[in-house]
Each structure stands twice: as structure tokens, then as C-alpha cells.
Design an enzyme around this catalytic site. Structure first.
Site, PDB file in Angstrom:
ATOM      1  CB  CYS A   1     -14.523  -1.496   6.882  1.00 18.60           C
ATOM      2  SG  CYS A   1     -13.030  -0.363   6.385  1.00 18.60           S
TER       3      CYS A   1
ATOM      4  CG  ASP B   1      -4.714   5.267   7.235  1.00 18.97           C
ATOM      5  OD1 ASP B   1      -3.918   4.986   7.458  1.00 18.97           O
ATOM      6  OD2 ASP B   1      -5.158   4.987   6.455  1.00 18.97           O
TER       7      ASP B   1
ATOM      8  NE  ARG C   1     -12.787   1.448  14.874  1.00 20.38           N
ATOM      9  CZ  ARG C   1     -11.779   0.782  13.317  1.00 20.38           C
ATOM     10  NH1 ARG C   1     -12.760   0.974  12.369  1.00 20.38           N
ATOM     11  NH2 ARG C   1     -11.104  -0.186  12.736  1.00 20.38           N
TER      12      ARG C   1
ATOM     13  NE  ARG D   1      -8.845  -2.560   4.532  1.00 17.97           N
ATOM     14  CZ  ARG D   1      -8.447  -1.667   5.863  1.00 17.97           C
ATOM     15  NH1 ARG D   1      -9.942  -1.162   6.492  1.00 17.97           N
ATOM     16  NH2 ARG D   1      -7.249  -1.601   6.472  1.00 17.97           N
ATOM     17  N   PRO D   2      -9.744  -8.051   1.981  1.00 23.80           N
ATOM     18  CG  PRO D   2      -8.217  -7.746  -0.495  1.00 23.80           C
ATOM     19  CD  PRO D   2      -8.895  -6.723   1.065  1.00 23.80           C
ATOM     20  CB  ILE D   3      -6.627 -11.978   4.702  1.00 18.95           C
ATOM     21  CG1 ILE D   3      -7.106 -12.603   4.354  1.00 18.95           C
ATOM     22  CG2 ILE D   3      -6.799 -10.673   5.577  1.00 18.95           C
ATOM     23  CD1 ILE D   3      -7.360 -13.731   5.921  1.00 18.95           C
ATOM     24  CG  ASP D   4      -5.262 -11.080  -1.833  1.00 19.56           C
ATOM     25  OD1 ASP D   4      -6.000 -10.541  -1.465  1.00 19.56           O
ATOM     26  OD2 ASP D   4      -4.718 -10.872  -2.727  1.00 19.56           O
ATOM     27  CG  LEU D   5      -1.720  -9.290  -1.599  1.00 21.71           C
ATOM     28  CD1 LEU D   5      -1.382  -7.920  -1.199  1.00 21.71           C
ATOM     29  CD2 LEU D   5      -0.704 -10.512  -2.931  1.00 21.71           C
TER      30      LEU D   5
ATOM     31  CG  ASN E   1      -2.913   1.928  11.570  1.00 17.17           C
ATOM     32  OD1 ASN E   1      -3.284   1.723  12.888  1.00 17.17           O
ATOM     33  ND2 ASN E   1      -2.930   2.706  11.183  1.00 17.17           N
TER      34      ASN E   1
HETATM   35  C1  EPZ Z   1      -3.079  -0.570   7.201  1.00 16.18           C
HETATM   36  O1  EPZ Z   1      -4.306  -1.635   7.166  1.00 16.18           O
HETATM   37  C2  EPZ Z   1      -3.664   0.326   8.902  1.00 16.18           C
HETATM   38  N1  EPZ Z   1      -4.249  -0.387   9.707  1.00 16.18           N
HETATM   39  C3  EPZ Z   1      -4.926   1.339   7.585  1.00 16.18           C
HETATM   40  O2  EPZ Z   1      -5.399   1.980   8.938  1.00 16.18           O
HETATM   41  C4  EPZ Z   1      -4.170   2.133   6.620  1.00 16.18           C
HETATM   42  O3  EPZ Z   1      -5.460   2.559   5.655  1.00 16.18           O
HETATM   43  C5  EPZ Z   1      -3.217   1.034   5.838  1.00 16.18           C
HETATM   44  O4  EPZ Z   1      -2.482  -0.342   6.564  1.00 16.18           O
HETATM   45  C6  EPZ Z   1      -2.914   1.106   4.274  1.00 16.18           C
HETATM   46  O5  EPZ Z   1      -2.275   1.971   4.764  1.00 16.18           O
HETATM   47  C7  EPZ Z   1      -3.809  -0.546  10.530  1.00 16.18           C
HETATM   48  O6  EPZ Z   1      -2.140  -1.107  10.324  1.00 16.18           O
HETATM   49  C8  EPZ Z   1      -4.357  -1.759  11.849  1.00 16.18           C
HETATM   50  P1  EPZ Z   1      -2.995  -2.677   3.551  1.00 16.18           P
HETATM   51  P2  EPZ Z   1      -4.421  -2.715   6.110  1.00 16.18           P
HETATM   52  O7  EPZ Z   1      -3.026  -4.187   3.477  1.00 16.18           O
HETATM   53  O8  EPZ Z   1      -2.861  -3.685   6.399  1.00 16.18           O
HETATM   54  C9  EPZ Z   1      -5.146  -4.266  -0.263  1.00 16.18           C
HETATM   55  C10 EPZ Z   1      -6.728   3.541  10.045  1.00 16.18           C
HETATM   56  O9  EPZ Z   1      -6.999   4.832   9.240  1.00 16.18           O
HETATM   57  N2  EPZ Z   1      -4.697  -5.351   0.027  1.00 16.18           N
HETATM   58  O10 EPZ Z   1      -2.061  -2.382   3.383  1.00 16.18           O
HETATM   59  O11 EPZ Z   1      -5.642  -3.670   6.390  1.00 16.18           O
HETATM   60  C11 EPZ Z   1      -6.352  -3.602   0.287  1.00 16.18           C
HETATM   61  O12 EPZ Z   1      -7.313  -4.089  -0.418  1.00 16.18           O
HETATM   62  C12 EPZ Z   1      -6.459   2.301   9.009  1.00 16.18           C
HETATM   63  O13 EPZ Z   1      -5.763   3.660  10.936  1.00 16.18           O
HETATM   64  C13 EPZ Z   1      -5.073  -6.743  -0.622  1.00 16.18           C
HETATM   65  O14 EPZ Z   1      -5.564  -6.843  -1.720  1.00 16.18           O
HETATM   66  O15 EPZ Z   1      -3.806  -1.965   4.748  1.00 16.18           O
HETATM   67  C14 EPZ Z   1      -5.892  -2.048   0.030  1.00 16.18           C
HETATM   68  O16 EPZ Z   1      -6.387  -1.701  -1.039  1.00 16.18           O
HETATM   69  C15 EPZ Z   1      -7.743   2.271   7.967  1.00 16.18           C
HETATM   70  N3  EPZ Z   1      -4.554  -7.816  -0.042  1.00 16.18           N
HETATM   71  C16 EPZ Z   1      -4.375  -2.398   0.310  1.00 16.18           C
HETATM   72  O17 EPZ Z   1      -4.131  -3.686  -0.503  1.00 16.18           O
HETATM   73  C17 EPZ Z   1      -4.898  -8.217   0.737  1.00 16.18           C
HETATM   74  O18 EPZ Z   1      -4.545  -9.479   1.420  1.00 16.18           O
HETATM   75  C18 EPZ Z   1      -3.460  -1.678   1.114  1.00 16.18           C
HETATM   76  O19 EPZ Z   1      -4.248  -2.162   2.213  1.00 16.18           O
HETATM   77  C19 EPZ Z   1      -3.782  -6.983   1.905  1.00 16.18           C
HETATM   78  C20 EPZ Z   1      -4.376  -5.520   1.246  1.00 16.18           C
END
Ligand code: EPZ
Length: 421
Positions: free
Chosen positions: A115, A306, A398, A120-124, A23
Site C-alpha cells: 500500500c 499512525d 476507512r 506490507r510483508p507477512i513473513d513474521l 485497529n
Molecule cells: C498495524 O498494521 C496497524 N493496522 C497499522 O495502522 C499500524 O501503522 C501498524 O500496526 C504499526 O503500528 C492495524 O492494526 C489494522 P506491523 P500491521 O505488522 O500490523 C514490518 C492505520 O493507519 N513487518 O506492526 O500490518 C512492516 O513492514 C494502520 O490504522 C514485517 O517486516 O503493521 C512494518 O515495517 C496503518 N514482516 C513493521 O513490521 C511482517 O510479517 C510494523 O508492521 C509484518 C510486518
């Protein structure tokens, strides 16, 4: 699809070397798109997710060379569209948006699907790009971001479930080449964000506050090439600590950064494990019956989501009732139904798993699902009576480099059975 077969009951002992962080490597490899100069990245783990990222970078036009753990990349001219057929394999591909927007003021990436751990939204991410004066549009399953010029501003990227790791990475990368000052409030503070910031600083970026909830970036005209070694993978390390807590007598992890594991180490100590921490090694004495715990996953430095599935495997054999609450991905309990097939007593109540420890788990054929859930099933197999067969281990590949070979090196009776697709 390969499967992993584990015969439970063998004690674990000896040494295991922890690989570079998946990561951390993924956003750092994406960040090489920010310069036309050559970048050299060391300690890159040999994982399918890394392979997909290198495929995407090559597709975008970068020259990519890999020699064991070192990747050399030069993105002197790149195109700016990452196609669905590659992006669909790994949602973290979304972190090429930021560097492409920063360098080329435009990018088009297929929207990552959801998944098994949830939507897994990307709105932020898009909120951050808009705060940098970019326009964002979703068209035919792709997300398009573009700007005449990027202008820094102050923004807050915290969402309902807390900070976003890849969202912070994406906006951080784009902001390095924006006009003026950008302040990201509500930033993720994970060690992998700090590692990315350290790489960007080596490339000439001006960043302060990485590792806190407030990161300040002074935009610069361009970035140059740099060389960097990725930090050790704290989640792989945590996974092996739980393996030793379950089946160990004494196991020593090498090439770890214990500071990145405080919440996990505290939980394992509370569960009764004996830990000895040196500069870059951790020795754990486990193998007894764990004490029950009450765990809540939180953004760093809290207990990592994780590691939640792996702890459920450990607590399935604890001496009493444990509660595990998942606040980051509330649906992240794919491992529960499979652990119950092995005799675990777990009741789900919303985002909380109530685990009643049992004296013995029993081996069974189980199905891998998400990356960490699959690892948890292998861990349970180490102590289950009889044989456990974990199917669809591509999920494990992975994020874990040679997990079967590393566990066998510690004394586990474990083998990978190659199967035609
Ligand atoms: C990273 O995912 C990691 N992946 C994940 O690890 C990890 O579980 C996660 O951070 C949380 O620590 C990588 O770094 C490649 P987030 P990421 O954006 O960045 C919500 C593994 O097992 N959210 O921090 O995609 C989201 O739905 C993987 O190695 C929004 O609402 O996660 C979640 O509830 C799995 N809008 C929370 O925020 C957004 O635009 C945290 O997600 C983005 C996220």
C-alpha cells in the site's frame, strides 16, 4: 469519489466523542471465528474497513448482524478461503488466517498487496505459524497455512522494523487452540493487542503478558462465545488533539483512554499545548503557534507511526525547525508533497522529514493517499488561508467515523461533496 472542502480560519471549541478503535475491532471481529458460539461486540465503529471485515466473515459463512455500534456474529460452520476480490480492499483481512488455522487447522487468504505506506510483508506471521507446526505456502497469489495439529512453542516475532501488531494478533489467536504452551517473544504491546487478548480471555483462552514483549498462551480444547466492548480509538483521539492544537481554542474529547496516548500527549505538551486529563476525557487548549519538536516514531509505547502525518501538519506551522523520523514505515511520507502544495516547507532526507515552520499555510486542492496522510491534509486545511479541497476521501472513511461532521460540530467550516464515481 467524495471530496471534503475545508475553509480555514475557524476556531475549534466544544466536545467530541471518540469512536471505538478500528485497529482493535478488526482483529476482535476476526477472533469470533475461533468459536461456533455467538459473540457480541460493542463500540464497533462504522468504517469501510469494518464493513470489509464483516463482508469477509459473511463470505466465510458466519452469520453477521449489525445494529448501530453492536455487531453480533456466529460462525458455527465456516469455509476457510478468503478471496482476493474482498481481501484486496483491506490488507488487515490477513488477520483471519490465525483464527481459521486455530479452529480448522487450515486457511487460504489472498496475499495482501502493498500500500502507499510501503511494502506490507507477512513473513513474521508465517514464521509464527510455522513455529506452531503449521506449513505455509504461497500459491497463485494466495497464502495457504495448514497443520495436522498445532503445537505450542517459543518463538520470537520481532522483525527488522520491530514487533508486528497483526502478526502478534494472528499467532496469538492460533495459539489459543494449539496443544501446550506458546511463548511469543518480541510481541507487539499495542493497546489493541491487549484488547484482543482480553476478548480471547473472555472466550476461555489462557493468556498472560499481553501488553508486554512476552506473551504466554496455554492452549485449550475450544473457546466459547463472549461479549466485549472495543477500546476507544487512540489514533482518532490523537488526530482530534492535533486539530485542536492547530485550530483550537479549547476542545474536550470524551470516551478516551489517556493512558494509551502518553507519547502523543507528551509531544503536544512539549509543543506548548495545555492539557487537562480526567478519567475518560482530555481537554486541550491550543491554537497558538507550536514549539518545534524532534519526533521519532516507535512501536508502542513510543510515538505512534499512525500519528506521524498529523504531527507533520502541526509542525508545518511551528515556530522553528522540527525533525520527524519514521522508523516503522520508513516510506510513510505521502502527506509531505501535498502539505508542500499548501505552502509547507518540508525536506525529506531518507526516513526523516525536516520541517521549517511557516507563518501561514494556503488552501489548495490536494490528494488523499493513505488513511492518516489524508487526515493530516484535513487538519492543515483547518488553519490554511482559503479553501482546501481533499480529494479521494474514501481513504479517510476507512479509519475515521464522520470526521467532517465531528469537526463541523467543533466549529470548523467543512463539508463533504458527494461525487459520482
Ligand atoms: C498495524 O498494521 C496497524 N493496522 C497499522 O495502522 C499500524 O501503522 C501498524 O500496526 C504499526 O503500528 C492495524 O492494526 C489494522 P506491523 P500491521 O505488522 O500490523 C514490518 C492505520 O493507519 N513487518 O506492526 O500490518 C512492516 O513492514 C494502520 O490504522 C514485517 O517486516 O503493521 C512494518 O515495517 C496503518 N514482516 C513493521 O513490521 C511482517 O510479517 C510494523 O508492521 C509484518 C510486518
Amino acid at each position: 469519489m467524495d471530496k471534503i472542502i475545508v475553509h480555514g480560519g475557524r476556531p475549534l471549541s466544544g466536545f467530541v466523542k471518540i469512536s471505538g478503535s478500528k485497529n482493535s475491532a478488526l482483529p476482535i471481529l476476526a477472533a469470533t471465528l475461533l468459536t461456533r458460539e455467538q459473540c457480541i461486540i460493542h463500540s464497533v465503529p462504522d468504517l469501510s474497513d469494518i464493513h470489509y471485515m464483516l463482508q469477509i466473515l459473511s463470505h466465510l459463512g458466519a452469520q453477521v448482524e449489525r445494529a448501530s455500534g453492536t455487531v453480533t456474529i456466529q460462525a458455527d460452520t465456516v469455509q476457510t478461503t478468503a478471496p482476493y476480490e474482498i481481501v484486496r480492499k483491506m490488507r488487515a483481512s490477513v488477520c483471519v488466517l490465525g483464527p481459521l488455522l486455530g479452529r480448522h487447522k487450515e486457511a487460504r487468504v489472498s496475499l495482501p498487496g502493498g500500500c502507499v505506506i510501503g511494502d506490507r510483508p507477512i513473513d513474521l506471521h508465517l514464521k509464527g505459524f510455522r513455529a506452531l507446526n503449521a506449513a505455509c505456502r504461497v500459491e497463485a497469489g494466495d497464502v495457504k497455512v495448514f497443520a495436522d495439529e498445532l503445537r505450542g512453542s517459543t518463538m520470537n516475532l520481532e522483525g527488522r522494523q520491530g514487533p508486528t501488531v497483526l502478526g502478534t494478533d494472528n499467532v496469538l489467536m492460533a495459539a489459543t487452540l494449539a496443544e501446550g504452551t506458546t511463548v511469543i517473544e518480541g510481541a507487539a504491546a499495542e493497546p489493541e493487542v491487549v484488547d484482543l487478548a482480553n476478548f480471547l480471555i473472555k472466550m476461555g483462552a489462557k493468556i498472560e503478558g499481553a501488553g508486554t514483549r512476552r506473551i504466554t498462551i496455554e492452549g485449550v480444547k475450544e473457546l466459547h462465545g463472549a461479549e466485549h466492548a472495543v477500546i476507544p480509538d487512540r489514533i482518532e483521539a490523537g488526530t482530534f488533539l492535533v486539530a485542536a492544537a492547530l485550530a483550537g481554542t479549547e476542545v474536550t474529547l470524551r470516551r478516551v483512554n489517556a493512558e494509551h496516548l502518553n507519547a502523543v500527549l507528551n509531544a503536544l505538551a512539549d509543543a506548548g499545548c495545555k492539557l487537562s486529563i480526567q478519567k475518560d476525557t482530555i481537554t486541550i487548549r491550543g491554537g497558538g503557534t507550536a514549539r518545534p519538536l524532534q519526533l521519532i516514531t516507535e512501536p508502542y509505547p513510543g510515538f505512534p507511526t499512525d500519528m506521524q502525518a498529523q504531527m507533520c501538519a502541526l509542525l508545518s506551522r511551528a515556530n522553528g525547525e522540527s525533525l520527524v523520523t519514521e522508523t516503522v514505515f520508513p516510506q510513510r511520507f505521502m502527506h509531505v508533497s501535498e502539505l508542500k502544495r499548501m505552502g509547507a516547507e518540508i525536506a525529506l532526507d531518507g526516513a526523516t522529514a525536516r520541517i521549517t515552520g511557516v507563518a501561514q499555510l494556503s488552501g489548495a486542492p490536494v490528494m488523499a493517499s493513505d488513511l492518516r496522510a489524508s487526515a493530516a491534509l484535513v487538519l492543515a486545511g483547518l488553519v490554511a488561508e482559503g479553501m482546501t479541497e481533499v480529494n479521494r476521501v474514501y481513504h479517510i472513511d476507512r479509519g475515521y467515523e464522520m470526521i467532517d461532521e465531528k469537526l463541523a460540530g467543533l466549529g470548523a467550516e467543512i463539508e463533504r461533496v458527494k461525487q459520482s464515481a
